[in-house]
Design a protein around this motif. Structure first.
Motif, PDB file in Angstrom:
ATOM      1  N   VAL A   7       0.857  -1.187   0.000  1.00 33.85           N
ATOM      2  CA  VAL A   7       0.000   0.000   0.000  1.00 33.85           C
ATOM      3  C   VAL A   7       0.894   1.238   0.000  1.00 33.85           C
ATOM      4  N   HIS A   8       0.713   2.096  -0.980  1.00 36.44           N
ATOM      5  CA  HIS A   8       1.524   3.309  -1.051  1.00 36.44           C
ATOM      6  C   HIS A   8       0.923   4.361  -0.143  1.00 36.44           C
ATOM      7  N   PRO A   9       1.760   5.231   0.416  1.00 36.39           N
ATOM      8  CA  PRO A   9       1.195   6.342   1.180  1.00 36.39           C
ATOM      9  C   PRO A   9       0.411   7.252   0.247  1.00 36.39           C
ATOM     10  N   ARG A  10      -0.514   7.972   0.813  1.00 35.37           N
ATOM     11  CA  ARG A  10      -1.373   8.833  -0.008  1.00 35.37           C
ATOM     12  C   ARG A  10      -0.546   9.914  -0.685  1.00 35.37           C
ATOM     13  N   ASP A  11      -0.874  10.168  -1.935  1.00 36.27           N
ATOM     14  CA  ASP A  11      -0.198  11.213  -2.704  1.00 36.27           C
ATOM     15  C   ASP A  11      -0.597  12.571  -2.134  1.00 36.27           C
ATOM     16  N   PRO A  12       0.372  13.376  -1.661  1.00 35.70           N
ATOM     17  CA  PRO A  12       0.002  14.665  -1.059  1.00 35.70           C
ATOM     18  C   PRO A  12      -0.620  15.620  -2.080  1.00 35.70           C
ATOM     19  N   GLY A  13      -0.356  15.382  -3.359  1.00 37.53           N
ATOM     20  CA  GLY A  13      -0.952  16.250  -4.391  1.00 37.53           C
ATOM     21  C   GLY A  13      -2.352  15.813  -4.779  1.00 37.53           C
ATOM     22  N   LEU A  14      -2.850  14.718  -4.195  1.00 39.66           N
ATOM     23  CA  LEU A  14      -4.205  14.208  -4.460  1.00 39.66           C
ATOM     24  C   LEU A  14      -4.478  14.008  -5.947  1.00 39.66           C
TER      25      LEU A  14
END
Lengths: 108, 131
Positions: A7-14
Motif C-alpha cells: 500500500v503506497h502512502p497517499r499522494d500529497p498532491g491528491l
C-alpha cells in the motif's frame, strides 16, 4: 510513518482524486448535452428521425457514464493508478463524436 | 493521411505503448488524462452549444441557424478526436522522454469560437429574422 506492504502512502498532491473529479465533471457536462438532446425530442415539430437520433444520443450518454464509472472505480482502487487504457480514452472521445453526429440528425 | 491512419491504429493498441520506453511517473500520466478530459468537456460544451443554437434561436432564418449549429457540432467532433490524438502523443512522448508535442489546434479553436461569437453578435444586432 510506514505504510503496510503493498500500500503506497497517499499522494500529497491528491492526483488520483483530482483525476476522479475530472471524470465526474465530464459526466456532468455530458449530461447537460444529453438533456439538451432530450429537449429536442419533446418539441412539437419533432419527427420520427429526431426521436430516433435522440434515443441514440441517450444510449451514448449511458455508455459515457459507464466508461467514466469504470475508470473512477479503477482510480479509487489504488493510490498510484496508472494511465487509462486506450480503449477507455477512445470510447470517451467516440461517445462525444457520436453525440455530435446524432445532433446533426436532430438539427437537420 | 498515413500519419492519421498510423495514429488511429495506435489508439487501439495499448500493448504497443506500454512496451515502448519507460512508464512515466503516474502523476504525469494522470495530468495528461485530466488534460484529455478538459478537452472532452470543451468538445461536449461545443456540442451543447450546437443544440442551444438550434433550440433557443427559433426566430433566426433556418439556413443561418443550421449553419451555426453545424459549425459548432463539427468543431465539437473535431475537438474530441484531436483530444485522443493529443493524449496518445503526449503519453508516447513521456515514455520516450522527449519533448511534449506542440500544436496549433488551441489557437485555431480560439479563432473559430471567436468568429462564431462575432457572427452571433452581428445576427442579434441586425436581427436576421425570417423563416
Amino acid at each position: 510513518m510506514s505504510a503496510p506492504a503493498g500500500v503506497h502512502p497517499r499522494d500529497p498532491g491528491l492526483q488520483p482524486e483530482r483525476t476522479r473529479l475530472a471524470w465526474r465533471r465530464t459526466t456532468l457536462t455530458c449530461t447537460v448535452a444529453a438533456v439538451l438532446a432530450g429537449r429536442q425530442a419533446v418539441q412539437e415539430d419533432a419527427g420520427t428521425l429526431t426521436h430516433l437520433a435522440v434515443g441514440c444520443s441517450l444510449l451514448l450518454w449511458l455508455a459515457f457514464i459507464a466508461v467514466a464509472h469504470r475508470r473512477i472505480r479503477e482510480l479509487a482502487r489504488s493510490n498510484r493508478p496508472g494511465a487509462p487504457r486506450r480503449a477507455t480514452v477512445a470510447a470517451a472521445a467516440l461517445c462525444t463524436v457520436g453525440l455530435a453526429a446524432f445532433a446533426v440528425g436532430v438539427v437537420l | 493521411m498515413s500519419g492519421f491512419v498510423e495514429s488511429l491504429r495506435l489508439w487501439f493498441s495499448p500493448e504497443q505503448v506500454r512496451e515502448e520506453g519507460d512508464t512515466p511517473d503516474y502523476r504525469f500520466s494522470l495530468a495528461n488524462e485530466r488534460t484529455f478530459l478538459a478537452w472532452i468537456r470543451t468538445a461536449l460544451a461545443l456540442v451543447g452549444g450546437g443544440f442551444a443554437v438550434d433550440q433557443f434561436l427559433p426566430d433566426l432564418r433556418w439556413g443561418m441557424r443550421v449553419t451555426l449549429a453545424l459549425v459548432l457540432l463539427a468543431t465539437g467532433a473535431l475537438c474530441s478526436l484531436r483530444a485522443v490524438n493529443h493524449w496518445v502523443r503526449c503519453e508516447q512522448a513521456m515514455r520516450r522522454g522527449v519533448d511534449l508535442p506542440v500544436s496549433r489546434f488551441p489557437a485555431a479553436l480560439s479563432l473559430a469560437v471567436g468568429v462564431v461569437a462575432l457572427v452571433m453578435v452581428v445576427v442579434v444586432l441586425v436581427g436576421w429574422e425570417g423563416r
